[in-house]
Design an enzyme around this catalytic site. Structure first.
Site, PDB file in Angstrom:
ATOM      1  CB  THR A 280     -10.418   1.266   4.873  1.00  0.00           C
ATOM      2  OG1 THR A 280      -9.617   1.660   3.753  1.00  0.00           O
ATOM      3  CG2 THR A 280     -11.871   1.131   4.440  1.00  0.00           C
TER       4      THR A 280
ATOM      5  CD  GLU B 156      -4.126   8.487   6.416  1.00  0.00           C
ATOM      6  OE1 GLU B 156      -2.920   8.362   6.079  1.00  0.00           O
ATOM      7  OE2 GLU B 156      -4.931   7.535   6.381  1.00  0.00           O
TER       8      GLU B 156
ATOM      9  CB  SER C  98     -10.008   8.097   9.503  1.00  0.00           C
ATOM     10  OG  SER C  98     -10.448   7.306   8.425  1.00  0.00           O
ATOM     11  CG  LEU C  99     -11.388   1.337  10.397  1.00  0.00           C
ATOM     12  CD1 LEU C  99     -12.906   1.507  10.479  1.00  0.00           C
ATOM     13  CD2 LEU C  99     -11.025   0.216   9.431  1.00  0.00           C
ATOM     14  CB  SER C 100      -6.908   2.907  13.655  1.00  0.00           C
ATOM     15  OG  SER C 100      -6.547   1.898  12.734  1.00  0.00           O
TER      16      SER C 100
ATOM     17  CG  ASP D 141      -2.058  -1.025   1.072  1.00  0.00           C
ATOM     18  OD1 ASP D 141      -2.386  -1.390  -0.065  1.00  0.00           O
ATOM     19  OD2 ASP D 141      -2.605  -1.447   2.104  1.00  0.00           O
ATOM     20  N   GLY D 142       1.977   1.253   0.703  1.00  0.00           N
ATOM     21  CA  GLY D 142       2.838   2.430   0.726  1.00  0.00           C
ATOM     22  C   GLY D 142       3.370   2.783  -0.650  1.00  0.00           C
TER      23      GLY D 142
END
Length: 305
Positions: free
Chosen positions: A193, A153, A196-198, A78-79
């Site tokens: 996901t 984000e 902000s989800l965490s 993902d990074g």
């Protein structure tokens, strides 16, 4: 001759090896191929000695990656995907994202699927899913001193120790609000996901045209996640006497001084994902995050007494 690109994570031997193999295959198929590492999209972390590591948004594209490129393949996690979109967004290059990492929430497929997927891409048998990106800017005395593209984000917080910070936040034309928290997260639906989800924010499906603001450990029962139109610009002022740290997509950041002004807007550039299968967001949530899985055994039939 058509042009294609490859962006890979050079810290992973399997990604480096796969990039060489893919380059040869595309060249044998009559494509002009340009290769770059994902490190070009890592904007660098600031330090007290060098508070600004500013690279203009439109100067991140690697050599050969331009408006004439048909597509590019990303080999990494993902990074690397987040970094690659910063590199190609200004040229609207669609990316086929292939997971060579762990979770790979943003990736389309796994490495073992790459040979058959490339055949489909070369014949044009795919669709494009476009997702919102943000333009994050820092102004000092009305002068732009830092900017970055953001797919997930933007986070503003204190470092190195976590402690209460105060923020004044304006969303569009609405009255400013004061938030006391360890920090704040401003995310896209794609980023809903992630961090902000965490932090307790809701999951938002990618096609919804909104942003969300999530306080991190707020010092008020009234401070909760806020969802609003992505057409509303957001301005954040730091009401603190000490510098704060701003991080974009987890791999780029700068120090923010008390007199600085942060402005976040929906970018004119989009992240274009190549989709071999029609995108199914709930399936990804279930496979990657376990959302919606049954936690008890369900009876297949009911016997009446």
């Amino acid at each position: 001759m058509p042009k294609a690109g490859i962006i890979y994570n050079d810290a992973k031997p399997v990604a480096s090896r796969s990039a060489e193999e893919l380059k040869q295959k595309l060249a044998d198929s009559g494509w002009e191929v340009y290769v770059a590492t994902g490190s070009g999209g890592l904007l660098g972390y600031s330090s007290p000695e060098k508070p600004m590591c500013h690279t203009p948004i439109d100067s991140l594209a690697p050599p050969g990656f331009d408006d004439e490129m048909t597509f590019a393949v990303v080999l990494g996690g993902d990074g690397t995907v987040l970094s690659a979109f910063r590199q190609v967004a200004c040229h609207d290059i669609p990316l086929l994202t292939v997971n060579t990492g762990h979770m790979g929430f943003l990736t389309e497929a796994y490495l073992q699927q790459l040979p058959e997927l490339i055949e489909q891409v070369l014949t044009g048998d795919y669709k494009i899913e476009s997702r919102t990106m943000l333009t994050v800017q820092v102004f000092r005395d009305e002068t732009l001193v830092w900017e970055a593209l953001c797919l997930n984000e933007m986070v503003i917080h204190r470092e190195p120790l976590t402690s209460m910070c105060h923020f004044e936040i304006e969303v569009g034309h609405h009255a400013p609000v004061d938030i006391a928290a360890d920090g704040v997260i401003l995310s896209t639906p794609t980023g809903s996901t992630a961090y902000s989800l965490s932090a307790g924010g809701p999951v938002i499906t990618p096609e919804v045209p909104v942003l969300q603001l999530v306080p991190i450990c707020p010092h008020s029962l009234a401070s909760r996640a806020l969802v609003f139109s992505d057409r509303e610009p957001v301005t954040i002022f730091s009401a603190n006497t000490h510098p704060l740290m701003m991080v974009v997509d987890g791999n780029a950041g700068c120090y923010v001084l008390p007199e600085d002004r942060m402005r976040v807007t929906r970018s004119e550039h989009m992240a274009h994902f190549i989709r071999i299968q029609p995108p199914e967001f709930f399936r990804v949530l279930r496979e990657k995050l376990g959302w919606g899985l049954p936690h008890i055994a369900k009876p297949t039939s009911v016997e009446l007494p």
